[in-house]
Design an enzyme around this catalytic site. Sequence first.
Site, PDB file in Angstrom:
ATOM      1  CD  GLN A   1      44.474  43.875  36.776  1.00  0.00           C
ATOM      2  OE1 GLN A   1      44.870  43.141  35.702  1.00  0.00           O
ATOM      3  NE2 GLN A   1      43.562  44.971  37.302  1.00  0.00           N
ATOM      4  CB  SER A   2      41.084  37.101  35.834  1.00  0.00           C
ATOM      5  OG  SER A   2      41.210  35.466  34.745  1.00  0.00           O
ATOM      6  CG  ASN A   3      46.986  36.276  34.224  1.00  0.00           C
ATOM      7  OD1 ASN A   3      47.900  37.421  33.709  1.00  0.00           O
ATOM      8  ND2 ASN A   3      47.939  35.514  35.232  1.00  0.00           N
TER       9      ASN A   3
END
Length: 344
Positions: free
Chosen positions: A82-84
């Site tokens: 879920q890396s921004n």
Amino acid sequence: MDLARFPRRHYTHAPTPIEVLPHFTKALAAGCPGGVGPEIWIKRDDLLGLFPGGNKTRKLEFLAADALAQGADTLITCGAPQSNHCRITLSAAVKEGLKCRFVIEERVPGSYKKEAGGNNFMFELMGVEAITVVPGGSDMGAAMSKVAQELASLGRKGYVIPGGGSNAIGGLGYVACVQEMQQQWYDMGLALDAVVVGSGSSGTHGGMVAGFLGNNIKIPLIGIGVSRDPADQEPLVHKEAQAVADLLGLGKVPREAVKSFGGYWQPKYSVPNAKMVEAVQMLARTEGILLDPVYTGKIMAGLIGLARQGHFKPNAKVLFMHTGGLPSLHVYEDVVLGRTALDA
Ligand SMILES: *Cc1c(COP(=O)(O)O)cnc(C)c1O
């Protein structure tokens, strides 16, 4: 400081707003010593450009510009599912007409699902070229070099961006942010007493340390660790700040310029806790501004905790850096609504 010497793209076309939070300030005061707390201000870096903006946008203005200057055709970076940072890097690549490839670290075996919602949906929608999934604890730098070599063998050129975009060039984005804010504070007649910022892969905190040093800003810059306590986090931030300072010719960064607090990120990076839920609910219900569960919810929990311990003088003006991250809020809806039991 002369940032014009460095190639830069512009993804946001005005300074992000600085606003006072009167209702949040009042709610916070109730739990502070003597019922008087600090006055809280916010820098809305959740409103930066690219999809949807956050602190990685500022780093990518310098990183993507450097990639273009070097003639790269593909951005390569890494992160958690879920890396921004991965999502915003892909958005920058699309905007620049570049391809984008990720190395995703699957910290929980079998947890990465291509058809899952959240980031994977957005990765596919924005057209990521390839995703390599590696087990937790892998050497991410080596895995990205391998992707770059594959591209080279095809006659293409990859540009490797480290996790979080945190290297000397990426850190320039937060030197630019400090310069932007300094002008805003002056225009608003706002004399702040402290700034609170999240401290993770360190480009944001470290870039700001270098920016404070280069612009002679003397107020405390307080980092809140999102994955490490101070003994581990501060040396990392100091190294990043020094790398940025070296690029700018600023000389030595004093070790004391790097200050952080731990105790708000536990039990683990990205795993929710009760203080985070309180912070997310408190800001949402007093000011209608949303925080995310992985970063800004825990960072705000740190600000709240310090205020309640009497760390700030009564009525001190404290600026909270809202670094973005909102898409992951939807992955944790039940948690932030208090429907899941959590540790303090
Ligand atoms: C990455 C991130 C941070 C931490 O910034 P670093 O530069 O990695 O220390 C804080 N908030 C959000 C929303 C982020 O995505």
